[in-house]
Each structure stands twice: as structure tokens, then as C-alpha cells.
Design a protein around this motif. Sequence first.
Motif, PDB file in Angstrom:
ATOM      1  N   VAL A 227      54.226  46.868  38.716  1.00  0.00           N
ATOM      2  CA  VAL A 227      53.573  46.430  37.953  1.00  0.00           C
ATOM      3  C   VAL A 227      52.198  47.200  37.296  1.00  0.00           C
ATOM      4  CG1 VAL A 227      52.355  43.780  37.469  1.00  0.00           C
ATOM      5  CG2 VAL A 227      54.182  43.940  38.925  1.00  0.00           C
ATOM      6  N   LEU A 228      52.044  47.455  36.083  1.00  0.00           N
ATOM      7  CA  LEU A 228      50.865  47.340  35.652  1.00  0.00           C
ATOM      8  C   LEU A 228      50.212  47.169  34.675  1.00  0.00           C
ATOM      9  CD1 LEU A 228      52.289  50.951  34.293  1.00  0.00           C
ATOM     10  CD2 LEU A 228      50.970  51.043  36.759  1.00  0.00           C
ATOM     11  N   CYS A 229      49.039  46.255  35.535  1.00  0.00           N
ATOM     12  CA  CYS A 229      48.509  45.419  35.202  1.00  0.00           C
ATOM     13  C   CYS A 229      46.740  45.543  34.334  1.00  0.00           C
ATOM     14  CB  CYS A 229      48.119  43.859  36.345  1.00  0.00           C
ATOM     15  SG  CYS A 229      47.573  42.572  35.534  1.00  0.00           S
ATOM     16  N   ASP A 230      47.092  44.927  32.701  1.00  0.00           N
ATOM     17  CA  ASP A 230      45.666  45.538  32.994  1.00  0.00           C
ATOM     18  C   ASP A 230      44.266  44.853  32.959  1.00  0.00           C
ATOM     19  OD1 ASP A 230      44.118  45.692  30.469  1.00  0.00           O
ATOM     20  OD2 ASP A 230      44.818  45.625  28.619  1.00  0.00           O
ATOM     21  N   ILE A 231      43.629  44.237  33.035  1.00  0.00           N
ATOM     22  CA  ILE A 231      42.421  44.186  33.900  1.00  0.00           C
ATOM     23  C   ILE A 231      41.957  44.135  32.967  1.00  0.00           C
ATOM     24  CG2 ILE A 231      43.422  43.887  35.700  1.00  0.00           C
ATOM     25  CD1 ILE A 231      41.225  45.672  36.391  1.00  0.00           C
ATOM     26  N   SER A 232      41.795  44.106  31.456  1.00  0.00           N
ATOM     27  CA  SER A 232      40.317  44.245  30.847  1.00  0.00           C
ATOM     28  C   SER A 232      39.647  42.670  30.059  1.00  0.00           C
ATOM     29  CB  SER A 232      40.595  45.181  28.699  1.00  0.00           C
ATOM     30  OG  SER A 232      41.791  44.425  29.167  1.00  0.00           O
ATOM     31  N   GLY A 233      38.256  42.860  29.182  1.00  0.00           N
ATOM     32  CA  GLY A 233      37.685  41.664  28.707  1.00  0.00           C
ATOM     33  C   GLY A 233      39.291  40.772  27.945  1.00  0.00           C
ATOM     34  N   SER A 234      39.794  41.529  27.629  1.00  0.00           N
ATOM     35  CA  SER A 234      40.796  40.076  27.182  1.00  0.00           C
ATOM     36  C   SER A 234      42.216  39.902  27.632  1.00  0.00           C
ATOM     37  CB  SER A 234      41.147  40.895  25.801  1.00  0.00           C
ATOM     38  OG  SER A 234      41.818  42.554  25.316  1.00  0.00           O
ATOM     39  N   ASP A 282      44.404  33.759  47.993  1.00  0.00           N
ATOM     40  CA  ASP A 282      43.160  34.445  47.989  1.00  0.00           C
ATOM     41  C   ASP A 282      42.090  35.791  48.314  1.00  0.00           C
ATOM     42  OD1 ASP A 282      42.875  32.090  46.564  1.00  0.00           O
ATOM     43  OD2 ASP A 282      43.141  31.090  48.155  1.00  0.00           O
ATOM     44  N   ALA A 283      42.792  35.883  49.929  1.00  0.00           N
ATOM     45  CA  ALA A 283      42.345  37.076  50.312  1.00  0.00           C
ATOM     46  C   ALA A 283      42.473  38.543  50.058  1.00  0.00           C
ATOM     47  CB  ALA A 283      42.554  36.707  52.001  1.00  0.00           C
ATOM     48  N   ALA A 284      43.758  38.581  49.145  1.00  0.00           N
ATOM     49  CA  ALA A 284      44.938  39.792  48.375  1.00  0.00           C
ATOM     50  C   ALA A 284      44.048  39.947  47.765  1.00  0.00           C
ATOM     51  CB  ALA A 284      46.086  39.194  48.653  1.00  0.00           C
ATOM     52  N   LEU A 285      43.570  38.847  46.867  1.00  0.00           N
ATOM     53  CA  LEU A 285      42.474  38.888  45.493  1.00  0.00           C
ATOM     54  C   LEU A 285      41.791  39.349  45.630  1.00  0.00           C
ATOM     55  CD1 LEU A 285      44.882  35.955  43.641  1.00  0.00           C
ATOM     56  CD2 LEU A 285      45.411  38.689  42.987  1.00  0.00           C
ATOM     57  N   LYS A 286      40.834  38.634  46.380  1.00  0.00           N
ATOM     58  CA  LYS A 286      39.565  38.868  45.972  1.00  0.00           C
ATOM     59  C   LYS A 286      38.967  40.804  46.717  1.00  0.00           C
ATOM     60  CE  LYS A 286      35.315  37.284  49.183  1.00  0.00           C
ATOM     61  NZ  LYS A 286      34.998  36.925  50.149  1.00  0.00           N
ATOM     62  N   SER A 287      39.929  41.341  47.974  1.00  0.00           N
ATOM     63  CA  SER A 287      40.708  42.557  48.315  1.00  0.00           C
ATOM     64  C   SER A 287      40.582  43.040  46.639  1.00  0.00           C
ATOM     65  CB  SER A 287      40.988  42.787  49.766  1.00  0.00           C
ATOM     66  OG  SER A 287      42.263  42.594  48.983  1.00  0.00           O
ATOM     67  N   VAL A 288      41.706  42.637  45.692  1.00  0.00           N
ATOM     68  CA  VAL A 288      42.161  43.828  44.490  1.00  0.00           C
ATOM     69  C   VAL A 288      40.661  43.524  43.629  1.00  0.00           C
ATOM     70  CG1 VAL A 288      42.726  42.716  42.621  1.00  0.00           C
ATOM     71  CG2 VAL A 288      44.005  42.946  44.983  1.00  0.00           C
ATOM     72  N   GLY A 289      39.778  42.288  43.980  1.00  0.00           N
ATOM     73  CA  GLY A 289      38.227  42.355  42.956  1.00  0.00           C
ATOM     74  C   GLY A 289      37.195  43.657  43.655  1.00  0.00           C
ATOM     75  N   HIS A 290      37.446  44.087  44.735  1.00  0.00           N
ATOM     76  CA  HIS A 290      36.623  44.604  45.617  1.00  0.00           C
ATOM     77  C   HIS A 290      36.544  46.212  45.068  1.00  0.00           C
ATOM     78  CE1 HIS A 290      33.456  41.896  47.077  1.00  0.00           C
ATOM     79  NE2 HIS A 290      34.689  41.105  47.961  1.00  0.00           N
ATOM     80  N   GLU A 291      38.070  46.136  45.268  1.00  0.00           N
ATOM     81  CA  GLU A 291      39.325  47.477  45.124  1.00  0.00           C
ATOM     82  C   GLU A 291      38.875  47.698  43.315  1.00  0.00           C
ATOM     83  OE1 GLU A 291      40.569  51.234  46.511  1.00  0.00           O
ATOM     84  OE2 GLU A 291      39.918  49.538  47.435  1.00  0.00           O
ATOM     85  N   ALA A 292      38.709  47.398  42.581  1.00  0.00           N
ATOM     86  CA  ALA A 292      39.491  47.144  41.255  1.00  0.00           C
ATOM     87  C   ALA A 292      37.500  47.309  40.604  1.00  0.00           C
ATOM     88  CB  ALA A 292      39.573  46.716  40.066  1.00  0.00           C
ATOM     89  N   GLN A 293      36.893  47.690  40.283  1.00  0.00           N
ATOM     90  CA  GLN A 293      35.730  47.938  40.156  1.00  0.00           C
ATOM     91  C   GLN A 293      35.664  47.409  38.057  1.00  0.00           C
ATOM     92  OE1 GLN A 293      33.164  47.736  41.172  1.00  0.00           O
ATOM     93  NE2 GLN A 293      34.700  48.595  43.661  1.00  0.00           N
ATOM     94  N   ASP A 294      36.678  48.402  37.520  1.00  0.00           N
ATOM     95  CA  ASP A 294      36.322  47.681  36.035  1.00  0.00           C
ATOM     96  C   ASP A 294      37.279  46.413  35.362  1.00  0.00           C
ATOM     97  OD1 ASP A 294      38.987  48.242  36.854  1.00  0.00           O
ATOM     98  OD2 ASP A 294      39.779  49.748  35.422  1.00  0.00           O
ATOM     99  N   TRP A 295      37.069  45.542  35.813  1.00  0.00           N
ATOM    100  CA  TRP A 295      37.339  44.386  35.954  1.00  0.00           C
ATOM    101  C   TRP A 295      36.661  43.481  34.480  1.00  0.00           C
ATOM    102  CZ3 TRP A 295      40.862  40.512  36.554  1.00  0.00           C
ATOM    103  CH2 TRP A 295      42.100  40.557  38.184  1.00  0.00           C
ATOM    104  N   GLU A 296      37.456  43.211  33.402  1.00  0.00           N
ATOM    105  CA  GLU A 296      36.837  42.303  31.778  1.00  0.00           C
ATOM    106  C   GLU A 296      35.690  43.943  31.048  1.00  0.00           C
ATOM    107  OE1 GLU A 296      35.188  38.669  31.920  1.00  0.00           O
ATOM    108  OE2 GLU A 296      35.824  38.163  33.537  1.00  0.00           O
ATOM    109  N   GLY A 297      36.314  44.881  31.334  1.00  0.00           N
ATOM    110  CA  GLY A 297      35.656  45.695  31.168  1.00  0.00           C
ATOM    111  C   GLY A 297      36.222  46.283  29.693  1.00  0.00           C
TER     112      GLY A 297
END
Length: 427
Positions: A227-234, A282-297
Motif C-alpha cells: 500500500v502506497l498512501c498519499d498523506i499530503s494536505g488534500s 490507535d497506538a499503531a497510527l500514533k507511531s505512524v504519525g511520529h514516523e511520517a514527518q510530512d503529514w498535510e504537506g
Amino acid sequence: MEFADLDIPEDGKLAHNIVHFARALRVAGVPVGPGRVIDAIRAVEAAGFTERRDFFYTLQACFVSRPEQRRVYAQLFRLFWRDPRYMEHMMSMMLPSVRGVQEEKAAEAAEKRATEALVDGAKPEMPEREEQDGDEIEIDASATASGDELLRTLDFEQMSNAEMAEAKRVLAKLELPVPPIKSRRMESRQIGRIAQRATIRSSMRKGGEIVRLEKQDRRVRWPNLVVLCDISGSMATYSRIILHFVHAVANQQGAGWAKVHAFTFGTQLTNITRHLATRDVDAALKSVGHEAQDWEGGTRIGQCLHQFNRDWSRRVLGQAAVVLLVTDGLDRDDPANLARAAERLHLSSRKLIWLNPLMRFDGFAPKAQGIRALMPHVDSFRAGHNIASLSALAAALSRPDDRGERDRMMAMLRADGPGSSGTNFRA
């Protein structure tokens, strides 16, 4: 962002209003504790009201700690501080207007959650009606849809807090099974075709006498899911809920996938596969948020796909992997580079499926350069904006000839001609 004059309460109890604003944020899902409220009051006292923009960003610095919380914060700030009649506005959104017919419109992103947080259980006053003997109210429910059906077709970005929580529970139970792949190699089986060589070898141990016939059949193997998931602002809202779905698939027993690999990309590629192994979502996605630094970029799809092809394709695209590309296709890079990276990805995978939330628009057409560059190199093009579209994906995986809307999009591209490469999509 444009700012209007702030409506400062006449009684001057600014600290109390900041407390109420923090309470609304907490109801909307932004974790705001007493310490942050105290810090916000002190920060506002230090910054003052010389600049309206300073007041917005002062409170944001105190209350917002994650990129995905900015949208809810902006909606609540606009309604709480800028409009003195925000409660009347919110009530009109919750129910149709009593004074006349109000045309229904889709709520903006995060507006439903902001509405629920501000009204917080309050109900609009309805005019009383005198009851008369013999009055009966008849309701024709033959053309109405059930709550479950409405939830399945509701856009993820238009969901309230309660609807989003229910959608996550539904997606956690949604299965994504995959049929096995028959290899060219053979293996011994109890039932199958007669293996002549194995039978002869077995008879040689018995002095040439055939005691039983050996059977064999083609070996079965299971593909990988990438799975390749786009996490940009849109794509932020859709990516978050789809990652819930991917987490459920990764931790599902008996789905058939050899392994589930997941990557996020915006301006950079991030491997989040190990985080999805955490059982608690919830713990999994929290760690994902810490790992991926380009959320909504920003979005650099071509560069990120090139990095995936260079660094990860040989490691994870074995076993005839199925690739799930989740993006709106709105890219800032050169479309030629994106087309080359997409072609390489397509050739390396058994099947490339593109989920695009922009398919929620009835008049969607492939006009953006990124979409035009990606479309020829995918096997299937499908929507990915609600529960129904993800359920359809599960059914489509069992059909090797499924192409979704790809053929229709390619016909539109051919009709536009090679010289037409507009930068906007039509919706």
C-alpha cells in the motif's frame, strides 16, 4: 487565511471564553488539558490584541500539537471567535430552518465535528404545535435509506465524530481476501494428477511393484499487498481512515496475503510496515504519525515513486505483489518523471490498483497532468472516498479482469488528444 475583526465579549471575561473554546476543541477530538489552557491564557496576555493573526496563531501554538488537528481548530476558531451568532449558525446546520425551506449543502471538511463540539448536546428550539383530536401524522418511509446504508455512502471528509468512529468500526471488520496464485512448480498431494516419475521411484523401493499411485498438483502461493498512501494536505482525511483499513487487513487472520507492506508519501517516502504490526490501531497510527514527518504537506508523487522503485521494489514486490496506490494524483513534479516511475512500478507488480478520492465528484475527468501521467500505467482505477468504495475494492480483488473506471478514463484521455494536458481537474 483571511481574518475579520474579533468579537471580544463585552463582559471582558476573555479567560472564561478561552476555557470554553478549549472545551469545544476537546469535544471535537483535540486533546487539550488544563495545562494547555493556562498556557494559552498567559500567552494571550503576553501577545495582546494588536494583531488578529497573532491571536489565531497564539492559541494554535498552545492547543494544536499535530498537523491533522489544524483543520478542526481553524473551523472552531472561525465559528467561535469571528461570528457572534455562531450558535444560531450551528443550529441552522444541524436541522433545516424552521422559518423556510433551506437548501441542503455538503458540510465543509471538519465542519460537522466543529458543529457537534460547539452545540455539545444543545437542541434548537422548535415551535410548539397545538394537538387536535383526530390528528394523525403519516410518514412514508418507503424511499428512505437506513442509517447503515447512509454511512456506507457518506464521504469520509463529511463525517461527524460519531460517524467517523462508526466507520472505523465497520472498516475494522471489513475483509480484503485474495485468491491464491498457482505456481508452475508441483508438489505431492493426496488428491490430484498422477505423478508418473514419483510413482515409478516409489515402485523401485518395492522391487518394481506399484503399491499405490503418487499424486501431485501445482503449488499454491499467496501474494504480498503493498500500500502506497498519499498523506499530503488534500489527502489527509482519506489517508487516515484508509490506514485504519490497512491496519485491519494487516492484522487479519486468514485473509490470504503473504505479508502486508505499507508506505506513506507526501514530500518523502516513509516505510510504516512495522508500525502496523501493533495490534492496537490507535497506538499503531500514533507511531505512524511520529514516523511520517510530512503529514498535510506538499505532494511529490513522481519523486516518491522513484524512491520506492529504487530502494524497496526488489524487497517487497516479490511473490506477485498487488500494489494499492492511494492518491488524488495532483502532483507538483514533472509529469514525465511521474509517468516513468509509474511505468516501472506497474512492470514490477502483478496488479496496480489506484484509489482516487476525487472520484466522488460525478463530473470527474482526468484533466490534471499527474492524473494523465498515472492513468495509462494502472490496471484498475477506483474510487476510495467512502465505505462502499472500499467494500467494492474487496470484491474487485477476486476478479483478475476488473478495471474499475480505467477504460472510461482512458477513452476520455484519447478523446482529449495528446496535446491536451490541462493542470486542473473538472468536477
